[in-house]
Design an enzyme around this catalytic site. Structure first.
Site, PDB file in Angstrom:
ATOM      1  N   ALA A   1     -48.061 -32.583  38.559  1.00 41.74           N
ATOM      2  CA  ALA A   1     -48.176 -33.048  37.182  1.00 41.74           C
ATOM      3  C   ALA A   1     -48.335 -34.567  37.142  1.00 41.74           C
ATOM      4  O   ALA A   1     -49.177 -35.093  36.394  1.00 41.74           O
ATOM      5  CB  ALA A   1     -46.942 -32.624  36.390  1.00 41.74           C
TER       6      ALA A   1
ATOM      7  N   PRO B   1     -38.071 -30.832  37.020  1.00 40.40           N
ATOM      8  CA  PRO B   1     -37.260 -30.856  38.244  1.00 40.40           C
ATOM      9  C   PRO B   1     -38.067 -31.280  39.468  1.00 40.40           C
ATOM     10  O   PRO B   1     -39.231 -30.875  39.632  1.00 40.40           O
ATOM     11  CB  PRO B   1     -36.779 -29.409  38.363  1.00 40.40           C
ATOM     12  CG  PRO B   1     -36.751 -28.904  36.952  1.00 40.40           C
ATOM     13  CD  PRO B   1     -37.920 -29.561  36.279  1.00 40.40           C
ATOM     14  N   VAL B   2     -37.456 -32.094  40.318  1.00 41.06           N
ATOM     15  CA  VAL B   2     -38.118 -32.605  41.521  1.00 41.06           C
ATOM     16  C   VAL B   2     -37.974 -31.589  42.651  1.00 41.06           C
ATOM     17  O   VAL B   2     -36.893 -31.044  42.868  1.00 41.06           O
ATOM     18  CB  VAL B   2     -37.509 -33.961  41.932  1.00 41.06           C
ATOM     19  CG1 VAL B   2     -38.118 -34.458  43.234  1.00 41.06           C
ATOM     20  CG2 VAL B   2     -37.704 -34.981  40.820  1.00 41.06           C
ATOM     21  N   ALA B   3     -39.077 -31.336  43.375  1.00 38.51           N
ATOM     22  CA  ALA B   3     -39.090 -30.390  44.498  1.00 38.51           C
ATOM     23  C   ALA B   3     -38.524 -29.046  44.067  1.00 38.51           C
ATOM     24  O   ALA B   3     -37.802 -28.387  44.805  1.00 38.51           O
ATOM     25  CB  ALA B   3     -38.310 -30.940  45.697  1.00 38.51           C
ATOM     26  N   GLY B   4     -38.882 -28.623  42.850  1.00 40.68           N
ATOM     27  CA  GLY B   4     -38.307 -27.416  42.279  1.00 40.68           C
ATOM     28  C   GLY B   4     -39.258 -26.258  42.118  1.00 40.68           C
ATOM     29  O   GLY B   4     -38.923 -25.273  41.463  1.00 40.68           O
ATOM     30  N   GLY B   5     -40.471 -26.348  42.655  1.00 38.20           N
ATOM     31  CA  GLY B   5     -41.415 -25.251  42.500  1.00 38.20           C
ATOM     32  C   GLY B   5     -42.052 -25.192  41.126  1.00 38.20           C
ATOM     33  O   GLY B   5     -42.599 -24.159  40.736  1.00 38.20           O
ATOM     34  N   MET B   6     -42.008 -26.306  40.372  1.00 42.65           N
ATOM     35  CA  MET B   6     -42.589 -26.348  39.026  1.00 42.65           C
ATOM     36  C   MET B   6     -43.719 -27.369  38.923  1.00 42.65           C
ATOM     37  O   MET B   6     -44.153 -27.730  37.830  1.00 42.65           O
ATOM     38  CB  MET B   6     -41.504 -26.643  37.993  1.00 42.65           C
ATOM     39  CG  MET B   6     -40.425 -25.572  37.958  1.00 42.65           C
ATOM     40  SD  MET B   6     -39.260 -25.791  36.597  1.00 42.65           S
ATOM     41  CE  MET B   6     -40.282 -25.276  35.205  1.00 42.65           C
TER      42      MET B   6
ATOM     43  N   GLY C   1     -44.666 -32.976  41.032  1.00 42.15           N
ATOM     44  CA  GLY C   1     -45.492 -33.974  41.707  1.00 42.15           C
ATOM     45  C   GLY C   1     -46.956 -33.830  41.343  1.00 42.15           C
ATOM     46  O   GLY C   1     -47.666 -34.822  41.133  1.00 42.15           O
TER      47      GLY C   1
ATOM     48  N   ASP D   1     -52.151 -27.414  43.167  1.00 43.45           N
ATOM     49  CA  ASP D   1     -51.620 -27.230  41.817  1.00 43.45           C
ATOM     50  C   ASP D   1     -52.081 -28.294  40.829  1.00 43.45           C
ATOM     51  O   ASP D   1     -51.859 -28.158  39.620  1.00 43.45           O
ATOM     52  CB  ASP D   1     -50.085 -27.237  41.838  1.00 43.45           C
ATOM     53  CG  ASP D   1     -49.487 -25.988  42.465  1.00 43.45           C
ATOM     54  OD1 ASP D   1     -50.230 -25.007  42.655  1.00 43.45           O
ATOM     55  OD2 ASP D   1     -48.274 -25.995  42.769  1.00 43.45           O
TER      56      ASP D   1
ATOM     57  N   LYS E   1     -45.035 -26.098  35.313  1.00 44.15           N
ATOM     58  CA  LYS E   1     -45.646 -24.759  35.325  1.00 44.15           C
ATOM     59  C   LYS E   1     -44.669 -23.760  35.902  1.00 44.15           C
ATOM     60  O   LYS E   1     -43.733 -24.097  36.636  1.00 44.15           O
ATOM     61  CB  LYS E   1     -46.950 -24.745  36.127  1.00 44.15           C
ATOM     62  CG  LYS E   1     -46.822 -25.148  37.610  1.00 44.15           C
ATOM     63  CD  LYS E   1     -46.404 -24.023  38.537  1.00 44.15           C
ATOM     64  CE  LYS E   1     -46.291 -24.479  39.981  1.00 44.15           C
ATOM     65  NZ  LYS E   1     -45.585 -23.502  40.853  1.00 44.15           N
TER      66      LYS E   1
END
Length: 297
Positions: A105, A95-100, A103, A137, A10
């Site tokens: 998801a 991306p991991v720990a990327g603000g998207m 986790g 989220d 997201k």
């Protein structure tokens, strides 16, 4: 037998953040837009609950009970009297720990996959309630598309989207802790009046009409100053994408991934190439939105 679910990343096209509440959370007006970068979560019966992960940055993904995918399986099993003995494999592309919300998801994907594997008959409302227990989220990861999240982001109202939007996501080295970014937000706003968060009418209109220029003018992220304070180098990434012709640029969620809205696919490719040449990011990913939520493969 195994079940695989595909679940999207997201971007927050608006993230209005209120003051900290007594429970430690912040009130939000959070306009989510699902984008076409996906993790795939596969669940298979096993002798015990275990998690494996493959793909970019897989080494950064926890493989214990703190993983939201494991917590989702345990939560659903607990409600239906099932022993959660499954192997959960996460094929990472978000991306991991990327603000998207990668986790989140994975949590939504595991929940839907386990529901199908175990034939629990859980209603959509029950699945969304479990998602809300797992994290702010996670409900949107299940729903996808576009939505306004209020409360701490988990109370969703669908948002109409009238077109396709083109994005480039610049992936930074390392991650940013979401709790740390919120703490920095509190530090930066200490002693000031933080307005009550509210959705932007102009932004919702831009999504509804599919107007890229109007959306570019309305994008906002209340956590961006805090993310830039903790990771000042992100300003160079934002500048590189803007110089390359992005219609707008912002930090995605709590960062450190940065998001660039482009006029079309060709413009997105130009921005991505310029970002890679700039040396200000580790990778540049192109995607469109909106994208569907968690779905069985």
């Amino acid at each position: 037998m195994s079940v695989t679910v595909r679940v999207p990343a997201k971007v927050n096209v608006q993230l209005a953040v209120g003051a900290a509440r007594p429970d430690g959370f912040h009130g939000l007006a959070n306009v989510f837009l699902a984008v076409g970068l996906y993790d795939e979560v596969t669940v298979t019966p096993a002798d015990e609950l275990r998690i494996t992960c493959s793909g970019p940055d897989a080494a950064q993904v926890p493989l214990d009970a703190t993983n939201l995918a494991a917590r989702a399986a345990i939560a659903l099993a607990g409600r239906h009297g099932i022993d959660p003995r499954v192997h959960i494999h996460i094929a990472k592309d978000i991306p991991v720990a990327g603000g998207m919300a990668g986790g989140s998801a994975d949590g939504a994907g595991a929940l839907l996959a386990c529901d199908a594997l175990w034939s629990t008959g859980a209603t959509r409302d029950e699945l969304l309630a479990i998602c809300a227990e797992l994290g702010s989220d996670v409900p949107f990861s299940l729903v996808g598309g576009a939505a306004l999240g209020v409360g701490r982001g988990e109370q969703l109202t669908p948002v109409e989207v009238g077109g396709t939007f083109h994005w480039v996501f610049a992936v930074a080295d390392g991650g940013l802790s979401t709790p740390a970014v919120y703490r920095e937000f509190d530090r930066l706003t200490a002693g000031t009046r933080v307005p009550e968060p509210a959705a932007s009418g102009a932004l919702l209109d831009a999504l509804r009409t599919g107007d890229t220029a109007a959306l570019a003018a309305a994008l906002s992220n209340g956590l961006q100053p805090a993310a830039l304070s903790l990771r000042p180098s992100l300003a160079d990434t934002l500048a590189a994408g803007t110089t390359a012709g992005a219609a707008a640029a912002l930090v995605s969620g709590s960062g450190p991934t940065t998001a660039f809205l482009a006029e079309d696919g060709a413009a997105a490719r130009k921005v991505a190439d310029a970002l890679m040449a700039s040396g200000t990011c580790r990778d540049a990913r192109i995607a469109t939105s909106p994208a569907p939520g968690a779905s069985l493969c």
